[in-house]
Design a protein around this motif. Structure first.
Motif, PDB file in Angstrom:
ATOM      1  N   GLY A   3      36.764  52.332  39.153  1.00  0.00           N
ATOM      2  CA  GLY A   3      36.964  53.710  38.719  1.00  0.00           C
ATOM      3  C   GLY A   3      36.582  53.906  37.274  1.00  0.00           C
ATOM      4  O   GLY A   3      35.868  53.092  36.676  1.00  0.00           O
ATOM      5  N   HIS A   4      37.098  54.994  36.683  1.00  0.00           N
ATOM      6  CA  HIS A   4      36.859  55.234  35.249  1.00  0.00           C
ATOM      7  C   HIS A   4      38.071  54.855  34.415  1.00  0.00           C
ATOM      8  O   HIS A   4      38.023  54.878  33.193  1.00  0.00           O
ATOM      9  CB  HIS A   4      36.468  56.690  34.980  1.00  0.00           C
ATOM     10  N   PHE A   5      39.180  54.530  35.082  1.00  0.00           N
ATOM     11  CA  PHE A   5      40.384  54.007  34.438  1.00  0.00           C
ATOM     12  C   PHE A   5      40.954  54.983  33.398  1.00  0.00           C
ATOM     13  O   PHE A   5      41.456  54.563  32.358  1.00  0.00           O
ATOM     14  CB  PHE A   5      40.115  52.629  33.829  1.00  0.00           C
ATOM     15  N   TYR A   6      40.854  56.269  33.700  1.00  0.00           N
ATOM     16  CA  TYR A   6      41.340  57.348  32.843  1.00  0.00           C
ATOM     17  C   TYR A   6      40.541  57.488  31.549  1.00  0.00           C
ATOM     18  O   TYR A   6      40.867  58.341  30.723  1.00  0.00           O
ATOM     19  CB  TYR A   6      42.836  57.201  32.543  1.00  0.00           C
TER      20      TYR A   6
ATOM     21  N   ASN B 247      30.425  57.981  36.454  1.00  0.00           N
ATOM     22  CA  ASN B 247      31.454  58.601  37.303  1.00  0.00           C
ATOM     23  C   ASN B 247      30.908  59.079  38.636  1.00  0.00           C
ATOM     24  O   ASN B 247      31.608  59.039  39.650  1.00  0.00           O
ATOM     25  CB  ASN B 247      32.124  59.761  36.556  1.00  0.00           C
ATOM     26  N   GLY B 248      29.667  59.517  38.641  1.00  0.00           N
ATOM     27  CA  GLY B 248      29.080  59.996  39.879  1.00  0.00           C
ATOM     28  C   GLY B 248      28.877  58.927  40.921  1.00  0.00           C
ATOM     29  O   GLY B 248      28.744  59.218  42.119  1.00  0.00           O
ATOM     30  N   SER B 249      28.869  57.679  40.496  1.00  0.00           N
ATOM     31  CA  SER B 249      28.676  56.564  41.434  1.00  0.00           C
ATOM     32  C   SER B 249      29.943  55.726  41.596  1.00  0.00           C
ATOM     33  O   SER B 249      29.884  54.569  42.001  1.00  0.00           O
ATOM     34  CB  SER B 249      27.525  55.668  40.955  1.00  0.00           C
ATOM     35  N   GLY B 250      31.089  56.303  41.258  1.00  0.00           N
ATOM     36  CA  GLY B 250      32.356  55.607  41.489  1.00  0.00           C
ATOM     37  C   GLY B 250      32.890  54.831  40.309  1.00  0.00           C
ATOM     38  O   GLY B 250      33.880  54.112  40.437  1.00  0.00           O
ATOM     39  N   GLY B 251      32.243  54.960  39.156  1.00  0.00           N
ATOM     40  CA  GLY B 251      32.736  54.264  37.968  1.00  0.00           C
ATOM     41  C   GLY B 251      32.294  52.818  37.907  1.00  0.00           C
ATOM     42  O   GLY B 251      31.184  52.464  38.305  1.00  0.00           O
ATOM     43  N   TRP B 252      33.169  51.983  37.391  1.00  0.00           N
ATOM     44  CA  TRP B 252      32.881  50.561  37.219  1.00  0.00           C
ATOM     45  C   TRP B 252      33.773  49.701  38.106  1.00  0.00           C
ATOM     46  O   TRP B 252      34.826  50.146  38.573  1.00  0.00           O
ATOM     47  CB  TRP B 252      33.170  50.128  35.779  1.00  0.00           C
ATOM     48  N   VAL B 253      33.382  48.467  38.286  1.00  0.00           N
ATOM     49  CA  VAL B 253      34.304  47.393  38.642  1.00  0.00           C
ATOM     50  C   VAL B 253      34.771  46.817  37.310  1.00  0.00           C
ATOM     51  O   VAL B 253      33.946  46.523  36.441  1.00  0.00           O
ATOM     52  CB  VAL B 253      33.629  46.297  39.478  1.00  0.00           C
ATOM     53  N   ARG B 254      36.067  46.673  37.130  1.00  0.00           N
ATOM     54  CA  ARG B 254      36.595  46.164  35.860  1.00  0.00           C
ATOM     55  C   ARG B 254      37.387  44.887  36.086  1.00  0.00           C
ATOM     56  O   ARG B 254      38.335  44.862  36.858  1.00  0.00           O
ATOM     57  CB  ARG B 254      37.488  47.204  35.188  1.00  0.00           C
ATOM     58  N   ALA B 255      36.968  43.833  35.397  1.00  0.00           N
ATOM     59  CA  ALA B 255      37.668  42.548  35.469  1.00  0.00           C
ATOM     60  C   ALA B 255      38.239  42.214  34.100  1.00  0.00           C
ATOM     61  O   ALA B 255      37.505  42.182  33.108  1.00  0.00           O
ATOM     62  CB  ALA B 255      36.717  41.446  35.926  1.00  0.00           C
ATOM     63  N   GLY B 256      39.540  41.991  34.039  1.00  0.00           N
ATOM     64  CA  GLY B 256      40.182  41.672  32.772  1.00  0.00           C
ATOM     65  C   GLY B 256      40.766  40.273  32.786  1.00  0.00           C
ATOM     66  O   GLY B 256      41.387  39.845  33.766  1.00  0.00           O
ATOM     67  N   LEU B 257      40.556  39.553  31.686  1.00  0.00           N
ATOM     68  CA  LEU B 257      41.119  38.206  31.544  1.00  0.00           C
ATOM     69  C   LEU B 257      42.489  38.278  30.891  1.00  0.00           C
ATOM     70  O   LEU B 257      42.769  39.179  30.091  1.00  0.00           O
ATOM     71  CB  LEU B 257      40.207  37.332  30.686  1.00  0.00           C
ATOM     72  N   ALA B 258      43.332  37.333  31.236  1.00  0.00           N
ATOM     73  CA  ALA B 258      44.676  37.203  30.667  1.00  0.00           C
ATOM     74  C   ALA B 258      44.892  35.733  30.315  1.00  0.00           C
ATOM     75  O   ALA B 258      44.115  34.868  30.730  1.00  0.00           O
ATOM     76  CB  ALA B 258      45.723  37.679  31.671  1.00  0.00           C
ATOM     77  N   PRO B 259      45.952  35.424  29.567  1.00  0.00           N
ATOM     78  CA  PRO B 259      46.183  34.014  29.227  1.00  0.00           C
ATOM     79  C   PRO B 259      46.463  33.133  30.430  1.00  0.00           C
ATOM     80  O   PRO B 259      46.363  31.912  30.335  1.00  0.00           O
ATOM     81  CB  PRO B 259      47.381  34.060  28.274  1.00  0.00           C
ATOM     82  N   TYR B 260      46.784  33.740  31.582  1.00  0.00           N
ATOM     83  CA  TYR B 260      47.004  32.940  32.793  1.00  0.00           C
ATOM     84  C   TYR B 260      45.740  32.792  33.629  1.00  0.00           C
ATOM     85  O   TYR B 260      45.756  32.158  34.681  1.00  0.00           O
ATOM     86  CB  TYR B 260      48.140  33.519  33.637  1.00  0.00           C
ATOM     87  N   SER B 261      44.627  33.386  33.201  1.00  0.00           N
ATOM     88  CA  SER B 261      43.358  33.227  33.918  1.00  0.00           C
ATOM     89  C   SER B 261      42.788  31.826  33.688  1.00  0.00           C
ATOM     90  O   SER B 261      43.064  31.193  32.665  1.00  0.00           O
ATOM     91  CB  SER B 261      42.343  34.267  33.440  1.00  0.00           C
ATOM     92  N   THR B 262      41.985  31.356  34.642  1.00  0.00           N
ATOM     93  CA  THR B 262      41.415  30.014  34.534  1.00  0.00           C
ATOM     94  C   THR B 262      39.900  30.051  34.680  1.00  0.00           C
ATOM     95  O   THR B 262      39.329  31.018  35.204  1.00  0.00           O
ATOM     96  CB  THR B 262      41.981  29.082  35.619  1.00  0.00           C
ATOM     97  N   GLU B 263      39.262  28.964  34.258  1.00  0.00           N
ATOM     98  CA  GLU B 263      37.820  28.840  34.429  1.00  0.00           C
ATOM     99  C   GLU B 263      37.446  28.865  35.904  1.00  0.00           C
ATOM    100  O   GLU B 263      36.428  29.451  36.290  1.00  0.00           O
ATOM    101  CB  GLU B 263      37.326  27.540  33.785  1.00  0.00           C
ATOM    102  N   GLU B 264      38.259  28.241  36.737  1.00  0.00           N
ATOM    103  CA  GLU B 264      37.991  28.221  38.182  1.00  0.00           C
ATOM    104  C   GLU B 264      38.006  29.634  38.746  1.00  0.00           C
ATOM    105  O   GLU B 264      37.167  29.997  39.594  1.00  0.00           O
ATOM    106  CB  GLU B 264      39.024  27.346  38.894  1.00  0.00           C
TER     107      GLU B 264
END
Length: 413
Positions: A367-370, A381-398
């Motif tokens: 989406g556009h995430f507001y 916006n006309g094509s559905g916005g973005w795919v958004r991936a966010g990293l956190a301290p619990y994310s891993t390389e795998e």
């Protein structure tokens, strides 16, 4: 922002987040939806449950559960004070950042008149745009916009001296884009606002989990964030400079306190949620070193920042190498949060997210995430916005490699 490789206690970190043990489709879930709301650290969960199990009580009572509630609120304010480097008495809680901002905008608007001006930006989440626009419409104020440079994916400061002028009362700026991760340099806004006597309002909701914040050093008058973005409960937080807070006249019940910060906290607060704020902030401190909690928080955030940036670079490079994938991001010289927005040619973003969840147990959002104005300006916006991936301290390389591989397979199919 630091991006050097550092030893990071990822196993220790992951042990503190019960949600990471959740399976989906016979695989452990990889959570990349942190920009929309992080997973909650176990110590915060236990504090919330513990408060409710012991028996809660409303404020100003003559019995232990009431005293304990007041103590919990006090401890939460103190923790936020160390987190943002403010005074505890400048910290107010609310349902969320949006609700607090609407209340603050309406209160400040009482002092403004037709012909006064406010400044908002095309980069921002609507929570730091619409409350000010609605107040401006009610009071007859003029709204001015800081535009986005579509090439650099940063704010265009060319006309800043004209946009922020002697008529300006409010300058509302996000510290980082929740959609594409661009970190905004607040200094030019702070210097110009101070010169003309305007208030600087900073939305730190997306920045708070990733960047150290010092409200006064950054010359911010009103700072807003939300604990559910940094491993805590759904509680909004406002840290308002004392000289601004004391004169603020929010809409409230006649019987409600007239002193700050309580006068902004309309109705009975989410006491059990507030109980989870201090443990969420102490998660950062637990990863750092130093004599004071503030020092440990800053140190812990430095470790987190370096780790997250390393993973984010891995993700950006991996996605950019896939034919048919377009990553929307500022240049390498622009600081960014570990938030990556992208599109897959010919596939609606929501469908990409569905496939990643159902086939790879990867949770990402679309989406556009507001940040809808940014989506309009960048033409997504006309094509559905973005795919958004966010990293956190619990994310891993795998997990990052799993996401890259999953997107590759989605593109092939």
């Amino acid at each position: 922002m630091k991006s050097t490789k550092t030893t990071f206690p990822i196993t220790k970190v992951r042990e503190q987040f019960p949600a990471l043990s959740r399976p989906y489709k016979d695989r452990p879930v990889a959570y990349f939806d942190g920009p929309g709301g992080s997973q909650v650290v176990k110590s915060a969960i236990e504090a919330i449950a513990g408060y409710m199990e012991r028996g809660g009580g409303n404020l100003h009572g003559t019995f232990p559960s009431s005293w304990e509630t007041e103590e919990i609120i006090s401890e939460a304010r103190s923790a936020v004070a160390d987190f943002l480097n403010v005074q505890a008495k400048e910290v107010a809680f609310g349902a969320n950042m949006t609700t607090l901002t609407i209340a603050i905008a309406n209160a400040l608007g009482k002092k403004f008149k037709a012909g006064d001006e406010i400044v908002v930006t095309e980069m921002d989440h609507r929570a730091n745009v619409d409350p000010w626009i609605m107040m401006a419409e009610d009071r007859g104020l003029t709204v001015r916009w800081v535009k986005v440079d579509t090439e650099t994916k940063t704010l265009d400061l060319t006309d800043l001296d004209d946009l922020i002028n002697e008529k300006t009362k409010i300058v509302a700026v996000g510290m980082a884009s929740n959609a594409i991760g661009t970190v905004v340099d607040l200094q030019p806004f702070a210097e110009r606002a101070k010169k003309v006597g305007a208030l600087l309002v900073a939305d730190a909701v997306h920045a708070a989990p990733h960047l150290p914040i010092d409200r006064d050093e950054q010359a911010i008058d009103i700072l807003l964030c939300s604990a559910y973005k940094f491993f805590g409960p759904h509680i909004g937080i406002a840290a308002i400079k004392e000289e601004v807070f004391k004169d603020l006249e929010p809409y409230k019940l006649t019987t409600s306190p007239s002193y700050y910060p309580d006068k902004l906290e309309t109705g009975t607060q989410n006491h059990e949620g507030i109980a989870g704020i201090r443990p969420a902030i102490e998660f950062f401190a637990g990863l750092g070193e130093g004599e004071t909690r503030r020092e440990r928080i800053l140190s812990g955030m430095e470790h987190i920042e370096a780790y997250e940036n390393r993973l984010a670079n891995q993700l950006r490079h991996g996605l950019a190498a896939i034919q048919g994938v377009t990553v929307t991001q500022a240049g390498a010289d622009v600081p960014k949060t570990p938030t990556v927005a992208f599109q897959v040619t010919g596939i609606e973003p929501g469908e990409v997210c569905r496939k990643l969840a159902e086939e790879y147990s990867i949770f990402v959002a679309s989406g556009h995430f507001y940040a809808s104005t940014l989506g309009d300006v960048l033409g997504v916006n006309g094509s559905g916005g973005w795919v958004r991936a966010g990293l956190a301290p619990y994310s891993t390389e795998e997990e990052v490699e799993r996401l890259i591989a999953g997107v590759e397979e989605v593109v092939k199919l």
